[in-house]
Motif scaffolding. Structure first.
Motif, PDB file in Angstrom:
ATOM      1  N   ALA A 195       0.850  -1.197   0.000  1.00 59.67           N
ATOM      2  CA  ALA A 195       0.000   0.000   0.000  1.00 59.67           C
ATOM      3  C   ALA A 195       0.882   1.243   0.000  1.00 59.67           C
ATOM      4  CB  ALA A 195      -0.906  -0.016   1.225  1.00 59.67           C
ATOM      5  N   GLY A 196       0.521   2.194  -0.835  1.00 61.49           N
ATOM      6  CA  GLY A 196       1.250   3.456  -0.852  1.00 61.49           C
ATOM      7  C   GLY A 196       2.463   3.462  -1.764  1.00 61.49           C
ATOM      8  N   VAL A 197       2.793   2.311  -2.336  1.00 59.57           N
ATOM      9  CA  VAL A 197       3.937   2.249  -3.248  1.00 59.57           C
ATOM     10  C   VAL A 197       3.433   2.231  -4.691  1.00 59.57           C
ATOM     11  CG1 VAL A 197       5.800   0.766  -4.070  1.00 59.57           C
ATOM     12  CG2 VAL A 197       5.488   1.131  -1.609  1.00 59.57           C
ATOM     13  N   ALA A 198       4.031   3.046  -5.532  1.00 63.11           N
ATOM     14  CA  ALA A 198       3.637   3.109  -6.951  1.00 63.11           C
ATOM     15  C   ALA A 198       4.351   1.991  -7.702  1.00 63.11           C
ATOM     16  CB  ALA A 198       3.977   4.468  -7.544  1.00 63.11           C
ATOM     17  N   GLY A 199       3.602   0.959  -8.056  1.00 63.72           N
ATOM     18  CA  GLY A 199       4.190  -0.250  -8.640  1.00 63.72           C
ATOM     19  C   GLY A 199       4.984   0.001  -9.899  1.00 63.72           C
ATOM     20  N   GLU A 200       4.460   0.827 -10.785  1.00 67.66           N
ATOM     21  CA  GLU A 200       5.148   1.056 -12.064  1.00 67.66           C
ATOM     22  C   GLU A 200       6.400   1.907 -11.879  1.00 67.66           C
ATOM     23  OE1 GLU A 200       4.598  -0.459 -15.284  1.00 67.66           O
ATOM     24  OE2 GLU A 200       3.780  -1.671 -13.664  1.00 67.66           O
ATOM     25  N   ALA A 201       6.376   2.801 -10.899  1.00 69.90           N
ATOM     26  CA  ALA A 201       7.567   3.615 -10.633  1.00 69.90           C
ATOM     27  C   ALA A 201       8.704   2.737 -10.109  1.00 69.90           C
ATOM     28  CB  ALA A 201       7.234   4.716  -9.619  1.00 69.90           C
ATOM     29  N   VAL A 202       8.347   1.746  -9.304  1.00 67.36           N
ATOM     30  CA  VAL A 202       9.357   0.819  -8.784  1.00 67.36           C
ATOM     31  C   VAL A 202       9.958   0.019  -9.938  1.00 67.36           C
ATOM     32  CG1 VAL A 202       9.671  -1.289  -7.411  1.00 67.36           C
ATOM     33  CG2 VAL A 202       8.414   0.668  -6.458  1.00 67.36           C
ATOM     34  N   ARG A 203       9.103  -0.496 -10.822  1.00 74.61           N
ATOM     35  CA  ARG A 203       9.608  -1.263 -11.972  1.00 74.61           C
ATOM     36  C   ARG A 203      10.510  -0.393 -12.836  1.00 74.61           C
ATOM     37  NH1 ARG A 203       7.628  -4.501 -15.723  1.00 74.61           N
ATOM     38  NH2 ARG A 203       6.236  -2.871 -16.505  1.00 74.61           N
ATOM     39  N   SER A 204      10.106   0.847 -13.002  1.00 74.82           N
ATOM     40  CA  SER A 204      10.888   1.760 -13.837  1.00 74.82           C
ATOM     41  C   SER A 204      12.263   2.034 -13.217  1.00 74.82           C
ATOM     42  CB  SER A 204      10.098   3.059 -14.023  1.00 74.82           C
ATOM     43  OG  SER A 204      10.850   3.976 -14.783  1.00 74.82           O
ATOM     44  N   SER A 205      12.305   2.220 -11.907  1.00 72.45           N
ATOM     45  CA  SER A 205      13.591   2.455 -11.245  1.00 72.45           C
ATOM     46  C   SER A 205      14.466   1.204 -11.307  1.00 72.45           C
ATOM     47  CB  SER A 205      13.351   2.868  -9.791  1.00 72.45           C
ATOM     48  OG  SER A 205      14.580   3.024  -9.120  1.00 72.45           O
ATOM     49  N   MET A 206      13.853   0.037 -11.114  1.00 73.34           N
ATOM     50  CA  MET A 206      14.611  -1.220 -11.245  1.00 73.34           C
ATOM     51  C   MET A 206      15.244  -1.304 -12.634  1.00 73.34           C
ATOM     52  SD  MET A 206      14.614  -3.212  -8.521  1.00 73.34           S
ATOM     53  CE  MET A 206      14.770  -4.927  -9.034  1.00 73.34           C
ATOM     54  N   LEU A 207      14.477  -0.927 -13.669  1.00 73.24           N
ATOM     55  CA  LEU A 207      14.974  -1.057 -15.038  1.00 73.24           C
ATOM     56  C   LEU A 207      16.025  -0.001 -15.347  1.00 73.24           C
ATOM     57  CD1 LEU A 207      14.374  -2.815 -17.630  1.00 73.24           C
ATOM     58  CD2 LEU A 207      13.103  -0.828 -18.456  1.00 73.24           C
ATOM     59  N   HIS A 208      15.731   1.238 -14.993  1.00 69.57           N
ATOM     60  CA  HIS A 208      16.601   2.324 -15.450  1.00 69.57           C
ATOM     61  C   HIS A 208      17.791   2.562 -14.536  1.00 69.57           C
ATOM     62  CE1 HIS A 208      12.847   3.211 -17.794  1.00 69.57           C
ATOM     63  NE2 HIS A 208      13.776   3.164 -18.727  1.00 69.57           N
ATOM     64  N   ASP A 209      17.659   2.264 -13.251  1.00 68.55           N
ATOM     65  CA  ASP A 209      18.795   2.458 -12.345  1.00 68.55           C
ATOM     66  C   ASP A 209      19.661   1.194 -12.235  1.00 68.55           C
ATOM     67  OD1 ASP A 209      17.917   5.021 -11.886  1.00 68.55           O
ATOM     68  OD2 ASP A 209      16.763   4.477 -10.092  1.00 68.55           O
ATOM     69  N   PHE A 210      18.988   0.020 -12.278  1.00 72.53           N
ATOM     70  CA  PHE A 210      19.734  -1.229 -12.053  1.00 72.53           C
ATOM     71  C   PHE A 210      19.765  -2.148 -13.271  1.00 72.53           C
ATOM     72  CE2 PHE A 210      18.541   0.276  -7.844  1.00 72.53           C
ATOM     73  CZ  PHE A 210      19.692   0.058  -7.116  1.00 72.53           C
ATOM     74  N   CYS A 211      19.070  -1.774 -14.331  1.00 71.92           N
ATOM     75  CA  CYS A 211      19.020  -2.598 -15.546  1.00 71.92           C
ATOM     76  C   CYS A 211      18.417  -3.986 -15.264  1.00 71.92           C
ATOM     77  CB  CYS A 211      20.410  -2.729 -16.171  1.00 71.92           C
ATOM     78  SG  CYS A 211      20.421  -2.390 -17.952  1.00 71.92           S
ATOM     79  N   ILE A 212      17.517  -4.044 -14.270  1.00 68.76           N
ATOM     80  CA  ILE A 212      16.857  -5.299 -13.915  1.00 68.76           C
ATOM     81  C   ILE A 212      15.377  -5.190 -14.248  1.00 68.76           C
ATOM     82  CG2 ILE A 212      16.233  -6.890 -12.035  1.00 68.76           C
ATOM     83  CD1 ILE A 212      18.771  -5.940 -10.565  1.00 68.76           C
ATOM     84  N   GLU A 213      14.867  -6.172 -15.006  1.00 67.59           N
ATOM     85  CA  GLU A 213      13.437  -6.168 -15.323  1.00 67.59           C
ATOM     86  C   GLU A 213      12.683  -7.100 -14.392  1.00 67.59           C
ATOM     87  OE1 GLU A 213      11.576  -6.186 -19.496  1.00 67.59           O
ATOM     88  OE2 GLU A 213      11.230  -8.241 -18.819  1.00 67.59           O
ATOM     89  N   ILE A 214      11.650  -6.567 -13.708  1.00 69.18           N
ATOM     90  CA  ILE A 214      10.686  -7.435 -13.024  1.00 69.18           C
ATOM     91  C   ILE A 214       9.342  -7.220 -13.700  1.00 69.18           C
ATOM     92  CG2 ILE A 214      11.967  -7.406 -10.847  1.00 69.18           C
ATOM     93  CD1 ILE A 214       9.781  -5.516  -9.730  1.00 69.18           C
ATOM     94  N   GLY A 215       8.391  -8.159 -13.482  1.00 70.35           N
ATOM     95  CA  GLY A 215       7.171  -8.171 -14.282  1.00 70.35           C
ATOM     96  C   GLY A 215       6.005  -7.431 -13.669  1.00 70.35           C
ATOM     97  N   THR A 216       5.172  -6.901 -14.545  1.00 68.03           N
ATOM     98  CA  THR A 216       3.889  -6.342 -14.150  1.00 68.03           C
ATOM     99  C   THR A 216       2.866  -7.481 -14.160  1.00 68.03           C
ATOM    100  OG1 THR A 216       2.254  -4.663 -14.702  1.00 68.03           O
ATOM    101  CG2 THR A 216       3.366  -5.697 -16.547  1.00 68.03           C
ATOM    102  N   SER A 217       1.580  -7.172 -14.149  1.00 67.39           N
ATOM    103  CA  SER A 217       0.585  -8.242 -14.240  1.00 67.39           C
ATOM    104  C   SER A 217      -0.644  -7.780 -15.002  1.00 67.39           C
ATOM    105  CB  SER A 217       0.224  -8.772 -12.850  1.00 67.39           C
ATOM    106  OG  SER A 217      -0.066  -7.706 -11.998  1.00 67.39           O
ATOM    107  N   PHE A 218      -1.544  -8.721 -15.232  1.00 65.27           N
ATOM    108  CA  PHE A 218      -2.629  -8.536 -16.188  1.00 65.27           C
ATOM    109  C   PHE A 218      -3.986  -8.720 -15.529  1.00 65.27           C
ATOM    110  CE2 PHE A 218       0.851 -10.492 -18.618  1.00 65.27           C
ATOM    111  CZ  PHE A 218       1.028  -9.516 -19.587  1.00 65.27           C
TER     112      PHE A 218
END
Lengths: 409, 409
Positions: A331-354
């Motif tokens: 709660a309170g965490v922006a899921g897509e912002a976390v994924r974006s930081s993982m990708l752009h700061d650490f070059c690590i991809e984690i998955g979203t969902s459907f």
């Protein structure tokens, strides 16, 4: 257009820890860089036969007809279903995630009469539930997913296979996301058709779909007669005169190309075959049991690290796939912002969902070449860092410590 | 099974001078060895957009919807036809070789009412013949092959496009064997859908099918509504309620993945996309016109060498494809023994043939990476040697001399 804008391929060095595709094993990419041979070259037909033998081991089967569909894992699903289903045939599909819906949808395209057995997302179907539905619907085929990455749940299959066999119903299984990361026993479990892809635990790129077909399944699809591009006189129809609705996915024709007759169908995707063959070699050189155990160990370490960080896991953990973990977005965490930081700061991809889970969970995978301690620890350390900067309250180092406990370090 | 029997991929060093597949350009294989990125990675969507732009040049079109089908060239044909044709739709197919039969057969699988315009193998259809048939049949779609490798004949398309436009009929063209080795002007010739593959003049491996679709074609297929795996509520049907008979080849869904919406469909075959992109880069860096001229020069040199050797060419030479030559197997010569000696003594593959031409002609190609002087001369020298040993009466050196004359040496 200035084509000079487009430089040679030079992708960023991602660590792909989503639900797939994942990084290909470098050995697979090297195998795929080998030069081509002709479609009927003795070297080519030799590689095809070896690939069939290797995938018999992967699928744990004696099935003669174990081969590749030239397309992604979805192409392999469609080849099995469109070849088996005539218009009006009854199909029963347990739906407990996104990929169950896909089986429904493809079956409908085949003109089948589709009956669903709806299970809440995150749960599995029981043999009793399936048997009751079979008695009621009397389907020709049951189609189910083994590991549905949309929910991370692994459907137990041994009892389902028994139920289908008892009632004389063909059983098709989509094992794309589960194979070689989780146990799959085609023959022992009486599975009639199983399909998969390379881009998950097999450690290759998307674009080739291994399948295995039981003698009963092959007899069923071969009861439809055969045509090749007008060269032969007859069409490939069943007793009701219903033609297989695809040429590209017409399994009897494809079997005649992979079999001793070597009848021409489409030109085999040679480079993808080189890759598929190497994926299987890598798994079998490690040992199939050891490969599955490696996925289990790394999946447990990942899960322990995530809970150690204070995160909640999604779904029935007693039926979780080894190779992918669902994580409830706090709660309170922006899921897509976390994924974006993982990708752009650490070059690590984690998955979203459907679908119903969109925005509610992340999906983190550890599979194939990336089912490794360093990949899991790196992902946990990075995620912990990103989450703390996003305001999530966790103690530094707890995630990696918890994972290391599982690794026994 | 002992998997140790299966060593790493190490194919023989063939020179592939048949009708395709041919040796891949080493640059393409290197591009395909790049590591993967995720399906929605900015790098991936960037490469997808670049690939679209590159293939607009290849197809000589402004069509927005220019993209890849994840399968071989046959998959690309099927994607175009199954997405366009509803059951009962009238299709008109000029048949002048094996691949015309294939278009007939795929259209039948789509449930279309198929009318053929039969032309003797080795000849082409005239605009007058097509217009008469259109007036009679009133089809929704005309489907034709541009270069049919079974006969080596190149179908002129400019006037056919005019006729189809005049009568409001959609025109689909299979350019698998002809593209970038022969002129193809999608927009100028009013072609509504064109598909191809990588394994001929584009110099790549089989397994990716570039297509381009005109706005009129896209509007037609989009008039069928849209579904994605049960996540959306609606099925993809036309006004008669006829669903597209494939999920994998459902073009409106595939467009929504390649377009700005980026809706999930199957996982893109990333490695094949890397290869397709590099194929196009190589052609466009050489220059499309220069690439076609290179195919013409090498095809003429090959033909001159073969006739110089005293062999008879097959088919209407005024409409021959630049990149493949049919050769009548001389009386008294065992065609398959010659091919076998070429393969096993010289590691050079030349092609057999199908249907009514089986056992009557060889097909020798010079395309893509193998449209080179050294490849042509080597093939001619080897074939002359093999034929002389097979009892065919020819003067040593005449084949290469005749080819060198064409090269201006």
């Amino acid at each position: 257009m200035s084509i000079d804008r487009f430089d040679q391929i030079n992708p960023p060095a991602r660590l792909l820890m989503g639900p797939g595709p994942i990084n290909a094993d470098p050995r697979v990419l090297r195998a795929m860089s080998a030069q081509l041979v002709g479609q009927y070259d003795p070297a080519m037909t030799g590689y095809m036969n070896e690939t069939m033998a290797l995938y018999r081991e992967i699928f744990q089967t004696q099935n003669q007809w174990t081969l590749l569909i030239d397309g992604t894992s979805r192409a392999a699903i469609e080849a099995c279903l469109v070849s088996a289903l005539s218009p009006g045939d009854k199909v029963l599909v347990p739906v407990f995630g996104r990929f169950g819906h896909l089986l429904v949808e493809i079956s409908q395209r085949c003109g089948a009469e589709v009956h669903t057995l709806e299970i809440p997302w995150g749960q599995v179907v029981t043999a009793k539930q399936l048997e009751d539905a079979i008695v009621k619907v009397k389907p020709k085929l049951v189609a189910t997913v083994q590991g549905d990455t949309s929910t991370t749940v692994l459907q137990p299959l041994a009892e389902l296979g028994e139920v289908c066999q008892k009632h004389g119903v063909l059983l098709y299984v989509d094992a794309t996301a589960s194979i070689v990361g989780n146990e799959l026993l085609t023959d022992a479990w009486h599975l009639d058709a199983v399909s998969c892809g390379l881009q998950k635990c097999l450690g290759g790129p998307s674009g080739s779909g291994p399948i295995t077909l039981s003698p009963a399944f092959v007899e069923h699809v071969r009861n439809r007669r055969h045509v090749e591009a007008g060269i032969k006189a007859e069409h490939h129809t069943d007793s009701q005169g219903a033609i297989i609705r695809s040429n590209y996915f017409d399994l009897p024709m494809i079997l005649d190309y992979w079999g001793e007759e070597r009848l021409n169908h489409h030109t085999e995707a040679t480079t993808m075959l080189y890759g598929a063959r190497e994926c299987a070699r890598i798994v079998l050189q490690e040992g199939l049991d050891k490969c599955i155990a490696r996925h289990q160990l790394n999946g447990e370490a990942l899960a322990a690290g995530l809970t150690g960080m204070g995160l909640e896991l999604y779904g029935d953990q007693s039926n979780r796939m080894n190779n992918v973990v669902g994580v409830v977005i706090p709660a309170g965490v922006a899921g897509e912002a976390v994924r974006s930081s993982m990708l752009h700061d650490f070059c690590i991809e984690i998955g979203t969902s459907f679908g119903p889970l969109q925005g509610k969970i992340w999906r983190i995978g550890t599979m194939g070449y990336n089912a490794r301690k360093d990949a899991v620890l790196t992902t946990l350390a990075a995620l912990e860092n990103v989450l703390r900067r996003a305001g999530f309250n966790t103690s530094p180092g707890r995630a990696v410590d918890a994972a290391l406990t599982v690794y026994g370090a």
